[in-house]
Scaffold this motif. Sequence first.
Motif, PDB file in Angstrom:
ATOM      1  N   TRP A 126      41.989  41.951  30.437  1.00 36.60           N
ATOM      2  CA  TRP A 126      42.568  40.903  30.336  1.00 36.60           C
ATOM      3  C   TRP A 126      42.092  40.286  29.417  1.00 36.60           C
ATOM      4  O   TRP A 126      42.932  39.808  28.601  1.00 36.60           O
ATOM      5  CB  TRP A 126      43.547  40.351  31.517  1.00 36.60           C
ATOM      6  N   LYS A 127      40.710  39.851  30.085  1.00 39.73           N
ATOM      7  CA  LYS A 127      39.697  38.471  27.675  1.00 39.73           C
ATOM      8  C   LYS A 127      40.439  39.275  27.563  1.00 39.73           C
ATOM      9  O   LYS A 127      40.424  38.531  26.109  1.00 39.73           O
ATOM     10  CB  LYS A 127      39.264  38.183  29.070  1.00 39.73           C
ATOM     11  N   GLU A 128      39.842  40.550  26.813  1.00 39.70           N
ATOM     12  CA  GLU A 128      39.793  41.052  25.614  1.00 39.70           C
ATOM     13  C   GLU A 128      41.546  42.285  24.861  1.00 39.70           C
ATOM     14  O   GLU A 128      40.950  41.483  24.329  1.00 39.70           O
ATOM     15  CB  GLU A 128      39.172  43.013  25.789  1.00 39.70           C
ATOM     16  N   PHE A 129      42.140  42.168  25.518  1.00 36.66           N
ATOM     17  CA  PHE A 129      43.257  42.746  24.897  1.00 36.66           C
ATOM     18  C   PHE A 129      44.169  42.032  25.498  1.00 36.66           C
ATOM     19  O   PHE A 129      45.721  42.880  25.008  1.00 36.66           O
ATOM     20  CB  PHE A 129      43.156  44.544  25.648  1.00 36.66           C
ATOM     21  N   GLY A 130      44.356  40.918  26.676  1.00 39.41           N
ATOM     22  CA  GLY A 130      46.054  40.452  26.711  1.00 39.41           C
ATOM     23  C   GLY A 130      46.460  39.897  26.193  1.00 39.41           C
ATOM     24  O   GLY A 130      45.927  39.420  24.958  1.00 39.41           O
ATOM     25  N   VAL A 131      47.144  38.575  27.197  1.00 38.93           N
ATOM     26  CA  VAL A 131      48.006  37.694  26.298  1.00 38.93           C
ATOM     27  C   VAL A 131      48.088  36.396  26.846  1.00 38.93           C
ATOM     28  O   VAL A 131      49.071  35.017  27.223  1.00 38.93           O
ATOM     29  CB  VAL A 131      49.587  37.879  25.347  1.00 38.93           C
ATOM     30  N   GLY A 132      46.453  36.246  27.413  1.00 35.53           N
ATOM     31  CA  GLY A 132      46.350  34.867  28.327  1.00 35.53           C
ATOM     32  C   GLY A 132      47.556  34.978  29.366  1.00 35.53           C
ATOM     33  O   GLY A 132      47.583  35.922  30.677  1.00 35.53           O
ATOM     34  N   ARG A 133      48.375  33.814  29.353  1.00 39.64           N
ATOM     35  CA  ARG A 133      49.212  34.125  30.819  1.00 39.64           C
ATOM     36  C   ARG A 133      50.625  34.491  30.854  1.00 39.64           C
ATOM     37  O   ARG A 133      51.591  33.837  31.086  1.00 39.64           O
ATOM     38  CB  ARG A 133      49.519  32.647  30.658  1.00 39.64           C
ATOM     39  N   GLY A 134      50.751  34.509  28.682  1.00 37.73           N
ATOM     40  CA  GLY A 134      51.897  35.766  29.156  1.00 37.73           C
ATOM     41  C   GLY A 134      51.591  37.188  29.698  1.00 37.73           C
ATOM     42  O   GLY A 134      51.229  37.264  30.306  1.00 37.73           O
ATOM     43  N   MET A 135      52.749  37.478  29.252  1.00 39.70           N
ATOM     44  CA  MET A 135      53.189  39.135  29.897  1.00 39.70           C
ATOM     45  C   MET A 135      52.873  39.967  28.597  1.00 39.70           C
ATOM     46  O   MET A 135      53.397  39.648  27.965  1.00 39.70           O
ATOM     47  CB  MET A 135      54.512  39.214  30.430  1.00 39.70           C
ATOM     48  N   LEU A 136      52.561  40.877  29.156  1.00 38.40           N
ATOM     49  CA  LEU A 136      52.777  42.201  28.406  1.00 38.40           C
ATOM     50  C   LEU A 136      53.627  43.913  29.227  1.00 38.40           C
ATOM     51  O   LEU A 136      52.902  43.765  30.480  1.00 38.40           O
ATOM     52  CB  LEU A 136      51.548  43.071  27.141  1.00 38.40           C
ATOM     53  N   CYS A 137      54.502  44.700  28.786  1.00 42.80           N
ATOM     54  CA  CYS A 137      54.500  45.331  28.847  1.00 42.80           C
ATOM     55  C   CYS A 137      53.367  46.634  29.314  1.00 42.80           C
ATOM     56  O   CYS A 137      52.481  46.691  28.417  1.00 42.80           O
ATOM     57  CB  CYS A 137      56.191  46.109  29.058  1.00 42.80           C
TER      58      CYS A 137
ATOM     59  N   LYS B 223      62.378  43.730  34.787  1.00 40.91           N
ATOM     60  CA  LYS B 223      62.968  44.510  35.516  1.00 40.91           C
ATOM     61  C   LYS B 223      62.592  45.957  35.490  1.00 40.91           C
ATOM     62  O   LYS B 223      61.458  46.104  35.049  1.00 40.91           O
ATOM     63  CB  LYS B 223      64.057  45.021  34.177  1.00 40.91           C
ATOM     64  N   GLY B 224      62.650  46.233  37.003  1.00 42.00           N
ATOM     65  CA  GLY B 224      61.700  47.164  37.323  1.00 42.00           C
ATOM     66  C   GLY B 224      60.090  47.277  37.684  1.00 42.00           C
ATOM     67  O   GLY B 224      59.969  46.361  37.496  1.00 42.00           O
ATOM     68  N   LYS B 225      60.375  47.900  38.048  1.00 37.90           N
ATOM     69  CA  LYS B 225      58.415  47.613  38.822  1.00 37.90           C
ATOM     70  C   LYS B 225      57.361  48.438  38.056  1.00 37.90           C
ATOM     71  O   LYS B 225      56.122  47.919  38.240  1.00 37.90           O
ATOM     72  CB  LYS B 225      58.716  48.579  39.945  1.00 37.90           C
ATOM     73  N   VAL B 226      58.188  49.063  37.166  1.00 38.34           N
ATOM     74  CA  VAL B 226      56.766  49.556  36.016  1.00 38.34           C
ATOM     75  C   VAL B 226      56.087  48.421  35.112  1.00 38.34           C
ATOM     76  O   VAL B 226      54.804  49.438  34.906  1.00 38.34           O
ATOM     77  CB  VAL B 226      57.562  50.629  35.351  1.00 38.34           C
ATOM     78  N   ASN B 227      56.477  47.692  35.477  1.00 39.09           N
ATOM     79  CA  ASN B 227      55.805  46.210  34.072  1.00 39.09           C
ATOM     80  C   ASN B 227      55.234  45.632  35.254  1.00 39.09           C
ATOM     81  O   ASN B 227      54.750  44.600  34.524  1.00 39.09           O
ATOM     82  CB  ASN B 227      56.936  46.104  33.375  1.00 39.09           C
ATOM     83  N   PHE B 228      55.491  45.174  36.437  1.00 33.07           N
ATOM     84  CA  PHE B 228      54.653  44.621  37.358  1.00 33.07           C
ATOM     85  C   PHE B 228      53.187  45.531  37.599  1.00 33.07           C
ATOM     86  O   PHE B 228      52.928  46.510  38.528  1.00 33.07           O
ATOM     87  CB  PHE B 228      54.990  44.257  38.306  1.00 33.07           C
ATOM     88  N   TYR B 229      52.170  45.012  37.222  1.00 33.34           N
ATOM     89  CA  TYR B 229      50.608  45.385  37.152  1.00 33.34           C
ATOM     90  C   TYR B 229      49.682  44.839  36.619  1.00 33.34           C
ATOM     91  O   TYR B 229      50.012  43.596  36.488  1.00 33.34           O
ATOM     92  CB  TYR B 229      50.187  46.309  36.293  1.00 33.34           C
ATOM     93  N   SER B 230      48.420  44.558  37.644  1.00 35.58           N
ATOM     94  CA  SER B 230      47.644  43.823  37.384  1.00 35.58           C
ATOM     95  C   SER B 230      46.123  44.983  36.650  1.00 35.58           C
ATOM     96  O   SER B 230      46.142  45.756  37.346  1.00 35.58           O
ATOM     97  CB  SER B 230      46.503  43.476  38.560  1.00 35.58           C
ATOM     98  N   VAL B 231      46.037  44.247  35.673  1.00 40.67           N
ATOM     99  CA  VAL B 231      44.103  45.392  35.017  1.00 40.67           C
ATOM    100  C   VAL B 231      43.535  44.314  35.424  1.00 40.67           C
ATOM    101  O   VAL B 231      43.472  43.167  36.373  1.00 40.67           O
ATOM    102  CB  VAL B 231      44.396  45.739  33.538  1.00 40.67           C
ATOM    103  N   THR B 232      41.569  44.485  34.813  1.00 36.48           N
ATOM    104  CA  THR B 232      40.636  44.196  35.411  1.00 36.48           C
ATOM    105  C   THR B 232      40.176  42.466  35.098  1.00 36.48           C
ATOM    106  O   THR B 232      41.459  42.326  33.493  1.00 36.48           O
ATOM    107  CB  THR B 232      39.245  44.872  34.912  1.00 36.48           C
ATOM    108  N   ASP B 233      40.272  41.631  34.956  1.00 34.99           N
ATOM    109  CA  ASP B 233      39.813  41.225  34.547  1.00 34.99           C
ATOM    110  C   ASP B 233      39.007  40.885  32.579  1.00 34.99           C
ATOM    111  O   ASP B 233      39.611  40.377  32.082  1.00 34.99           O
ATOM    112  CB  ASP B 233      39.079  39.400  34.694  1.00 34.99           C
ATOM    113  N   GLU B 234      38.181  41.976  33.045  1.00 36.68           N
ATOM    114  CA  GLU B 234      37.663  41.384  31.827  1.00 36.68           C
ATOM    115  C   GLU B 234      38.432  42.428  30.534  1.00 36.68           C
ATOM    116  O   GLU B 234      38.482  42.269  29.501  1.00 36.68           O
ATOM    117  CB  GLU B 234      36.884  42.914  32.239  1.00 36.68           C
TER     118      GLU B 234
END
Length: 91
Positions: A29-40, A16-27
């Motif tokens: 996302w590997k350290e703080f992301g959730v794999g293939r899941g989503m984070l707002c 919903k909306g455009k605010v939560n579709f983004y891309s961060v560096t691979d590094e």
Amino acid sequence: MKWDYTCKDCGVNTRKGKVNFYSVTDELWKEFGVGRGMLCLECFRKRLGRDFKKEDFPPCYLNYFDNPVVREIINPTEEEINELHNKIRNN
């Protein structure tokens, strides 16, 4: 496979909306992301433990043109915008 667009931390629907579709560096996302899941965007910032900076976001259409919050953080120069346009055209 059906994608789950629910933020894994707060449960918001990131589609919903455009605010939560983004891309961060691979590094990052590997350290703080959730794999293939989503984070707002806000939950990712909380995991990161600091405010975002330009270098956190790779140059891509999504970050430069679709997401107004990320675009404001990046504040791309005209030269950076032209480089991205050329890269997109040549692919």
